[in-house]
Design a protein around this motif. Structure first.
Motif, PDB file in Angstrom:
ATOM      1  N   PRO A   3     -72.979  11.347  -6.582  1.00 58.49           N
ATOM      2  CA  PRO A   3     -71.978  10.717  -7.339  1.00 58.49           C
ATOM      3  C   PRO A   3     -70.582  11.651  -7.515  1.00 58.49           C
ATOM      4  CG  PRO A   3     -73.735   9.908  -7.761  1.00 58.49           C
ATOM      5  CD  PRO A   3     -74.331  11.185  -7.128  1.00 58.49           C
ATOM      6  N   ASP A   4     -71.058  12.920  -7.657  1.00 59.24           N
ATOM      7  CA  ASP A   4     -70.123  13.742  -8.128  1.00 59.24           C
ATOM      8  C   ASP A   4     -69.822  14.873  -7.107  1.00 59.24           C
ATOM      9  OD1 ASP A   4     -72.510  15.083  -8.345  1.00 59.24           O
ATOM     10  OD2 ASP A   4     -72.467  15.759 -10.380  1.00 59.24           O
ATOM     11  N   GLY A   5     -70.025  14.141  -5.959  1.00 57.59           N
ATOM     12  CA  GLY A   5     -69.695  15.168  -4.709  1.00 57.59           C
ATOM     13  C   GLY A   5     -70.667  16.638  -4.534  1.00 57.59           C
ATOM     14  N   ASN A   6     -70.189  17.382  -4.193  1.00 54.58           N
ATOM     15  CA  ASN A   6     -70.916  18.787  -4.075  1.00 54.58           C
ATOM     16  C   ASN A   6     -71.182  19.385  -5.447  1.00 54.58           C
ATOM     17  OD1 ASN A   6     -71.660  18.596  -1.369  1.00 54.58           O
ATOM     18  ND2 ASN A   6     -69.669  19.220  -0.793  1.00 54.58           N
ATOM     19  N   ALA A   7     -70.466  18.983  -6.566  1.00 56.52           N
ATOM     20  CA  ALA A   7     -70.784  19.291  -7.865  1.00 56.52           C
ATOM     21  C   ALA A   7     -72.513  19.124  -8.147  1.00 56.52           C
ATOM     22  CB  ALA A   7     -69.958  18.736  -8.769  1.00 56.52           C
ATOM     23  N   GLY A   8     -72.943  18.101  -7.609  1.00 59.25           N
ATOM     24  CA  GLY A   8     -74.396  17.813  -7.492  1.00 59.25           C
ATOM     25  C   GLY A   8     -75.136  19.333  -6.842  1.00 59.25           C
ATOM     26  N   VAL A   9     -74.912  19.941  -5.865  1.00 59.84           N
ATOM     27  CA  VAL A   9     -75.209  21.114  -5.368  1.00 59.84           C
ATOM     28  C   VAL A   9     -75.157  22.231  -6.321  1.00 59.84           C
ATOM     29  CG1 VAL A   9     -75.170  22.778  -3.553  1.00 59.84           C
ATOM     30  CG2 VAL A   9     -74.813  20.342  -3.002  1.00 59.84           C
ATOM     31  N   ALA A  10     -73.925  22.422  -6.926  1.00 57.88           N
ATOM     32  CA  ALA A  10     -73.592  23.353  -7.796  1.00 57.88           C
ATOM     33  C   ALA A  10     -74.372  23.230  -9.116  1.00 57.88           C
ATOM     34  CB  ALA A  10     -72.316  23.392  -8.291  1.00 57.88           C
ATOM     35  N   ARG A  11     -74.808  22.045  -9.604  1.00 63.22           N
ATOM     36  CA  ARG A  11     -75.679  21.793 -10.614  1.00 63.22           C
ATOM     37  C   ARG A  11     -77.097  22.147 -10.203  1.00 63.22           C
ATOM     38  NH1 ARG A  11     -73.673  17.999 -14.694  1.00 63.22           N
ATOM     39  NH2 ARG A  11     -75.659  16.837 -14.640  1.00 63.22           N
ATOM     40  N   SER A  12     -77.327  21.661  -9.026  1.00 58.57           N
ATOM     41  CA  SER A  12     -78.782  22.124  -8.465  1.00 58.57           C
ATOM     42  C   SER A  12     -79.087  23.897  -8.697  1.00 58.57           C
ATOM     43  CB  SER A  12     -79.098  21.627  -7.100  1.00 58.57           C
ATOM     44  OG  SER A  12     -79.019  20.269  -6.950  1.00 58.57           O
ATOM     45  N   LEU A  13     -78.110  24.559  -8.248  1.00 59.40           N
ATOM     46  CA  LEU A  13     -77.908  25.995  -8.176  1.00 59.40           C
ATOM     47  C   LEU A  13     -78.125  26.331  -9.706  1.00 59.40           C
ATOM     48  CD1 LEU A  13     -75.377  26.525  -5.432  1.00 59.40           C
ATOM     49  CD2 LEU A  13     -77.897  27.642  -5.474  1.00 59.40           C
ATOM     50  N   VAL A  14     -77.388  25.721 -10.457  1.00 62.96           N
ATOM     51  CA  VAL A  14     -77.341  26.336 -11.857  1.00 62.96           C
ATOM     52  C   VAL A  14     -78.710  25.860 -12.647  1.00 62.96           C
ATOM     53  CG1 VAL A  14     -76.341  25.952 -14.340  1.00 62.96           C
ATOM     54  CG2 VAL A  14     -74.850  26.203 -12.493  1.00 62.96           C
ATOM     55  N   ARG A  15     -79.394  24.570 -12.221  1.00 63.85           N
ATOM     56  CA  ARG A  15     -80.697  24.370 -12.741  1.00 63.85           C
ATOM     57  C   ARG A  15     -81.597  25.501 -12.482  1.00 63.85           C
ATOM     58  NH1 ARG A  15     -82.948  18.360 -11.748  1.00 63.85           N
ATOM     59  NH2 ARG A  15     -83.100  19.212  -9.465  1.00 63.85           N
ATOM     60  N   THR A  16     -81.553  25.766 -10.986  1.00 64.74           N
ATOM     61  CA  THR A  16     -82.623  26.798 -10.581  1.00 64.74           C
ATOM     62  C   THR A  16     -82.256  27.982 -11.377  1.00 64.74           C
ATOM     63  OG1 THR A  16     -82.476  25.698  -8.546  1.00 64.74           O
ATOM     64  CG2 THR A  16     -83.547  27.887  -8.475  1.00 64.74           C
ATOM     65  N   LEU A  17     -81.109  28.575 -11.474  1.00 55.40           N
ATOM     66  CA  LEU A  17     -81.031  30.023 -11.872  1.00 55.40           C
ATOM     67  C   LEU A  17     -81.109  30.193 -13.258  1.00 55.40           C
ATOM     68  CD1 LEU A  17     -77.712  30.648  -9.941  1.00 55.40           C
ATOM     69  CD2 LEU A  17     -79.845  31.863  -9.733  1.00 55.40           C
ATOM     70  N   ILE A  18     -80.777  28.804 -14.206  1.00 57.74           N
ATOM     71  CA  ILE A  18     -80.704  28.822 -15.816  1.00 57.74           C
ATOM     72  C   ILE A  18     -81.388  27.575 -15.962  1.00 57.74           C
ATOM     73  CG2 ILE A  18     -79.557  29.175 -17.751  1.00 57.74           C
ATOM     74  CD1 ILE A  18     -77.333  30.234 -16.023  1.00 57.74           C
ATOM     75  N   MET A  45     -83.694  15.115  -8.111  1.00 62.69           N
ATOM     76  CA  MET A  45     -82.316  15.006  -7.594  1.00 62.69           C
ATOM     77  C   MET A  45     -81.604  13.654  -8.639  1.00 62.69           C
ATOM     78  SD  MET A  45     -82.210  14.911  -3.723  1.00 62.69           S
ATOM     79  CE  MET A  45     -80.763  14.586  -3.335  1.00 62.69           C
ATOM     80  N   GLU A  46     -82.512  12.760  -8.996  1.00 63.65           N
ATOM     81  CA  GLU A  46     -82.154  11.585  -9.738  1.00 63.65           C
ATOM     82  C   GLU A  46     -81.768  12.121 -11.155  1.00 63.65           C
ATOM     83  OE1 GLU A  46     -84.712  11.660  -7.729  1.00 63.65           O
ATOM     84  OE2 GLU A  46     -84.663   9.759  -6.446  1.00 63.65           O
ATOM     85  N   ASP A  47     -82.604  12.821 -11.799  1.00 61.03           N
ATOM     86  CA  ASP A  47     -82.278  13.390 -13.382  1.00 61.03           C
ATOM     87  C   ASP A  47     -81.063  14.325 -13.012  1.00 61.03           C
ATOM     88  OD1 ASP A  47     -83.622  15.914 -12.825  1.00 61.03           O
ATOM     89  OD2 ASP A  47     -85.292  14.945 -13.359  1.00 61.03           O
ATOM     90  N   LEU A  48     -80.618  14.921 -12.184  1.00 62.84           N
ATOM     91  CA  LEU A  48     -79.899  15.659 -11.754  1.00 62.84           C
ATOM     92  C   LEU A  48     -78.468  15.073 -12.146  1.00 62.84           C
ATOM     93  CD1 LEU A  48     -79.120  18.829 -11.042  1.00 62.84           C
ATOM     94  CD2 LEU A  48     -78.657  17.899  -8.762  1.00 62.84           C
ATOM     95  N   VAL A  49     -78.465  13.838 -11.776  1.00 65.00           N
ATOM     96  CA  VAL A  49     -77.070  13.144 -11.827  1.00 65.00           C
ATOM     97  C   VAL A  49     -76.709  12.691 -13.209  1.00 65.00           C
ATOM     98  CG1 VAL A  49     -75.984  10.818 -11.245  1.00 65.00           C
ATOM     99  CG2 VAL A  49     -77.122  12.202  -9.366  1.00 65.00           C
ATOM    100  N   THR A  50     -77.914  12.293 -14.154  1.00 66.67           N
ATOM    101  CA  THR A  50     -77.781  11.649 -15.126  1.00 66.67           C
ATOM    102  C   THR A  50     -78.052  12.823 -16.510  1.00 66.67           C
ATOM    103  OG1 THR A  50     -80.019  10.807 -15.326  1.00 66.67           O
ATOM    104  CG2 THR A  50     -78.399   9.557 -14.469  1.00 66.67           C
ATOM    105  N   THR A  51     -78.411  14.024 -16.200  1.00 65.30           N
ATOM    106  CA  THR A  51     -78.757  14.696 -17.240  1.00 65.30           C
ATOM    107  C   THR A  51     -77.585  15.892 -17.625  1.00 65.30           C
ATOM    108  OG1 THR A  51     -80.999  15.078 -16.827  1.00 65.30           O
ATOM    109  CG2 THR A  51     -80.249  16.717 -18.097  1.00 65.30           C
TER     110      THR A  51
END
Length: 662
Positions: free
Chosen positions: A341-356, A365-371
């Motif tokens: 839903p937020d485009g490739n910001a979802g990919v960036a958020r996934s990277l940040v979640r993995t790093l920090i 992926m689902e809670d990535l969108v709403t958290t």
């Protein structure tokens, strides 16, 4: 601010989710950054308070005013004239990454996988991470949260992803196959929604604006357009039954001629059509090539799905041309559905979640969108990976001669403080043209190659509507505007993930997506010259100008179907990317393309303890290229000890990564 009667009818005086800004300058921010260093002083654009979420800010977003002005001062040689005293933070990291976009974040993760105990600092000069992969959020009047994309759009063509890209996406929890379920491919058809074209009265010599709904057959709708009779007949033939315009020539001869002819000249000189068709199609190639049809070859236009080639026996449609001899790369085999839903910001958020992990809890992926991101957790002392926002790097210098140095000093501006950190190694994941201003350690040939890569300017805008009833009445999901400020407007991608649900009924709130690529339209100017002129023009456009054009266009197109711009628009976010997407090589401007040598091959060479990532170094503005280039940069630093899967398979633009056919 005073408003005309027309402005009031359009709702320019209404309080909506966009009054954080007035003409692009923040009215209330967490502070003023670097104003003492700037000739005129600029407020920090949309700076969120500590721990705040910048994705929730509306108005004028994208590249921050402060970050741009800092780098412009560095470029102009005025920064150091009034720079404050440098303070040593005492911090030392195994890796410092300059740039918190997808390539920088990917480089950090790939480095971390090679060295699990490494300490890493990512410095980002804007108030949010992700680079062009930017998330925009709105809260509708009914309390519903709407999420849109403010830049990098989708994971395009997974079939072409390198093994490394697929491996990294799996590592960070992005299972792109799930989009086959998340993306509702029947959404438009189930609601009977098509497309339309807005013809402005002043541009087509009419008494009133006309919105023409298209159909499968051009003969059904073209007669309703204001084109002259000859142009109507030409357009119907072009769309419905194009002949072989180069009959008698071999396929190789056709490729050669199409590669040397602009699409504008193809329409008028080869097809012999009325010049009104040039006006009609002029901007159709801008989104992909950053050029109008008067600067884009007919062969590239064919790959862009422009009409007129179906009767010419050209074989498989190209994605990119390999060479003038006619070797072509196959076109996209995948549906265009791989979209958060937020485009490739979802990919960036996934990277940040993995790093920090503390900054973005969750595992799916689902809670990535709403958290929500806890921004206060991005830069915490003692964490192995830290991400520092609003930190503009202004100097990168080895501690001694690059080849013998044991470290690198990175100097950055944070607020009104100039600070340094020590790094054992550095990845520059910033724009190519910035790098020569950050270091004096490069040779003239590499500097020239770095300066070859111009960014294409663009604006990606999200408009929050209280409902989409007017579009439903018009039976359209969007429309193009061939001669307007904006290229048109369209309902956002129908993606539902977990508890985040896309609109279902016309009464539901929705986001419209708009875009603009500011170009001069001067065919005598190269793509680089137009990009440079467009960047300058974009800085002169205020948010008020953008908003007025949004309201005016939507009212013209949908007013007859019950739309009221003053009533129905609830929020606006304009993402201004003066330095937008990486410029892809194309003829006729790039005579070295595709046979080489390519400027990026010289530009991205590492030196000492510094390597270069980013999409610029692949001359290809896509997520998978940014990740591949990050892998190459990490390999440049760690050498063959880096067990990166197939890191070198895709070193450049897309022709190097597709199956080829004669």
């Amino acid at each position: 601010m005073s408003f005309s009667d027309r402005d009031r009818r359009l709702g320019m005086d209404r309080p909506i989710s966009r009054r954080d800004f007035l003409n692009g300058v923040a009215m209330a921010t967490a502070g003023v950054a670097a104003t003492a260093l700037m000739p005129k002083g600029v407020f920090a654009q949309g700076a969120a308070p500590a721990g705040g979420d910048p994705s929730k800010l509306t108005g004028l977003r994208g590249h921050s005013e402060t970050a741009m002005n800092v780098m412009h001062a560095v470029r102009d040689g005025t920064f150091w004239d009034s720079a404050p005293t440098v303070t040593e933070t005492g911090e030392r990291y195994d890796l410092v990454v300059v740039g918190g976009g997808i390539s920088g974040l990917a480089a950090a993760r790939l480095f971390q996988r090679q060295k699990p105990d490494a300490t890493i600092l990512i410095l980002e000069n804007n108030d949010d991470f992700g680079g062009h992969a930017r998330r925009n959020e709105f809260v509708a009047s009914n309390g519903q949260t709407l999420i849109g994309y403010g830049g990098s759009q989708s994971l395009q063509t997974p079939t072409y992803f390198s093994p490394l890209v697929k491996d990294l996406l799996a590592d960070i929890g992005v299972e792109y196959e799930k989009f086959e379920t998340y993306y509702d491919r029947d959404w438009h058809e189930e609601r009977g929604l098509g497309d339309a074209i807005l013809f402005r009265k002043e541009d087509w010599d009419m008494a009133e604006d006309v919105l023409v709904v298209t159909a499968d057959s051009a003969a059904e709708w073209v007669p309703a357009t204001p084109l002259n009779d000859e142009a109507k007949a030409n357009l119907i033939e072009l769309l419905d039954s194009p002949p072989d315009y180069l009959a008698g020539k071999s396929r190789e001869e056709k490729f050669e001629q199409l590669a040397q002819t602009t699409y504008a000249d193809f329409l008028t000189e080869i097809c012999g059509y009325d010049p009104q068709l040039v006006k009609y199609f002029q901007r159709s190639t801008e989104a992909y090539f950053g050029m109008g049809i008067d600067g884009t070859t007919a062969l590239d236009a064919w790959g862009n799905w422009n009409p007129g080639f179906d009767g010419m026996d050209l074989g498989d449609r190209p994605y990119k041309t390999m060479s003038p001899s006619g070797r072509l790369a196959l076109t996209d085999p995948d549906p265009y559905i791989y979209h958060f839903p937020d485009g490739n910001a979802g990919v960036a958020r996934s990277l940040v979640r993995t790093l920090i992990p503390e900054a973005l809890p969750g595992t799916t992926m689902e809670d990535l969108v709403t958290t929500s991101v806890d921004y206060a957790q991005l830069d915490v002392e003692g964490n192995p990976v830290r991400l520092r926002l609003n930190a503009s790097v202004v100097r990168v210098k080895h501690d001694g001669e690059p080849e013998a140095a044991t470290g690198v000093t990175v100097t950055y501006l944070e607020g009104d403080t100039l600070q340094t950190v020590a790094a054992e190694q550095v990845v520059l994941a910033c724009w190519h043209r910035i790098i020569p201003y950050l270091t004096d350690e490069l040779g003239a040939e590499q500097v020239e190659a770095l300066n070859d890569q111009h960014k294409i300017p663009l604006i990606y805008t999200n408009v929050q509507l209280r409902n989409w009833e007017a579009l439903d009445k018009a039976k359209i999901a969007g429309f193009s505007d061939p001669t307007g400020f904006w290229k048109g407007a369209e309902i956002d991608f129908p993606v539902s993930m977990g508890s985040y649900r896309f609109a279902q009924e016309p009464a539901d709130p929705i986001i419209l997506h708009l875009s603009k690529i500011p170009l001069t339209g001067d065919p005598s100017m190269s793509a680089r010259e137009q990009a440079a002129a467009g960047r300058h023009a974009l800085t002169q456009i205020s948010f008020e100008d953008m908003e007025r054009e949004i309201r005016d266009m939507l009212q013209r197109a949908l007013g007859a179907h019950g739309f009221d711009a003053a009533r129905d628009i609830e929020g606006i976010t304009c993402n201004r990317w003066s330095h937008g997407y990486a410029l892809e090589y194309m003829r006729p401007w790039d005579q070295f393309w595709p046979d080489g040598p390519l400027p990026i091959e010289t530009a991205r060479q590492p030196w000492g303890r510094v390597a270069i990532a980013n999409s610029d170094s692949g001359a290809y503005a896509y997520v998978h290229s940014a990740i591949d280039q990050a892998a190459r940069a990490v390999h440049d630093l760690l050498g063959d000890s880096a067990t990166l899967t197939d890191y070198s398979r895709f070193p450049g633009p897309p022709v190097e990564m597709l199956d080829l056919v004669e």
